[in-house]
Enzyme design. Sequence first.
Site, PDB file in Angstrom:
ATOM      1  N   SER A 176      -2.699 -16.140  36.868  1.00 10.00           N
ATOM      2  CA  SER A 176      -1.395 -15.509  36.636  1.00 10.00           C
ATOM      3  C   SER A 176      -1.041 -14.659  37.847  1.00 10.00           C
ATOM      4  CB  SER A 176      -1.457 -14.622  35.386  1.00 10.00           C
ATOM      5  OG  SER A 176      -0.281 -13.840  35.254  1.00 10.00           O
ATOM      6  N   TYR A 189      -5.280  -7.637  30.481  1.00 11.32           N
ATOM      7  CA  TYR A 189      -4.872  -8.990  30.865  1.00 11.32           C
ATOM      8  C   TYR A 189      -4.979  -9.150  32.373  1.00 11.32           C
ATOM      9  CZ  TYR A 189      -1.945 -13.128  31.536  1.00 11.32           C
ATOM     10  OH  TYR A 189      -1.475 -14.368  31.905  1.00 11.32           O
ATOM     11  N   LYS A 193      -7.496 -11.641  34.735  1.00 10.45           N
ATOM     12  CA  LYS A 193      -7.005 -12.562  35.756  1.00 10.45           C
ATOM     13  C   LYS A 193      -7.539 -12.204  37.142  1.00 10.45           C
ATOM     14  CE  LYS A 193      -4.801 -15.095  32.848  1.00 10.45           C
ATOM     15  NZ  LYS A 193      -5.321 -16.453  32.532  1.00 10.45           N
TER      16      LYS A 193
END
Length: 295
Positions: A176, A189, A193
Site C-alpha cells: 500500500s 495498518y 505495510k
Amino acid sequence: MLLLLAPVVVILFIIFVLDCDFVLKFKERFGDKPEDKLRGKVVWITGASSGIGEHLAYELAKCECKLVLSARRKEELERVKEGCLGFARAKSLSVDVLILPLDVTDHDNHKNHTQAIDILVNNSGRSQRSLVLDTPNIDVDQAMMDINVIGPISLTKAVVPHMIKQKSGQIVVTSSVAGKVGSPGQATYSATKFAIQGYFDALRMEVNEHNISVTLVCPGPVQTDVVANAFTEDVNKPFKEKATVRQDSKRMPPARCAQLMSIAIANRMNEVWISPNPVLLFVYVSQYCPVLYDW
C-alpha cells in the site's frame, strides 16, 4: 528560468496525467504485454473473493492463465470463478480456475495447500480506521499483524521451495502507499505495510540467484470494501458497523488497479505505485522531498 519551471511541469504531469508511477506508465506503453508474458502461467491469488483480487483474476483470465483463487468465502470465490469462465467463453479463451478456500491466518495448514505454481499473489489483508489513543488494547494490533504480515510470509515460505526447484517464479505482494507514507487513523495498518516492504525487499535479494522475482504493489485509494471491513478500536467491530461507508468517486476503480498490476507482474517490476491524485503526488514528494513533505 527553465530550471525553475521543470519542477512545476513534473508536478502538473503527475497530477493531470499519471495514475501510477513514471516507470509503470512507461511499461504500460512500451513494456511487455501481460497477454504475451503471462499466458499459461499458474497464478495463485489470495484475497480473490472481492476488490483488487477479484478484478486481478478477471485480468489474468484475459491472459489465459491457470488460476488458483483463495479466500475464506467459498461462495464468493465461486462467483468470481464463474465470472472468469464466462469471460473466457465469450472470448473463446482457455482458462482453468481452481477454488481453494483458505484462511491466511491458518499458518499450520498452508503447506498442505502448496502446489507447483509460477506466481503467488499475496493479496489478502485488512485495513484500519482508528486512532492510536482510541485503541488501548493490543488485540487489534496483533490481529492486523497476523493477517497482513505473518499470513503472506507463511504462504511465501510454503511456495518458495517449489519455485527454487523449478528455478523460476514470482512473488507478488499487495502492499500500500501506507507502506511508504504513514497517516492518522491507520498507524498499525501502516506498520504492517512498512514491515511487508522491508521483508520482501530483503527476500528479493535472497532469491534472485534462483530466478525468482519479487514485486511489491503499492495501491492508493481504490473503490473496494476494504474500508467497510476495516478494523476499528474494537477487534470484533468492523468499520461498517460504526458508520455508513459511502462510495468515493475519487478512488480508483479496481479494474484499473488490476490492469496496472498485471502489467507490473508481466514486466517483473520490483515496486510500483498505483494511485489517483493527490495521493500519488504525496508519495512522490515524501520519497524525493521529505523535508517539504513534513512541512
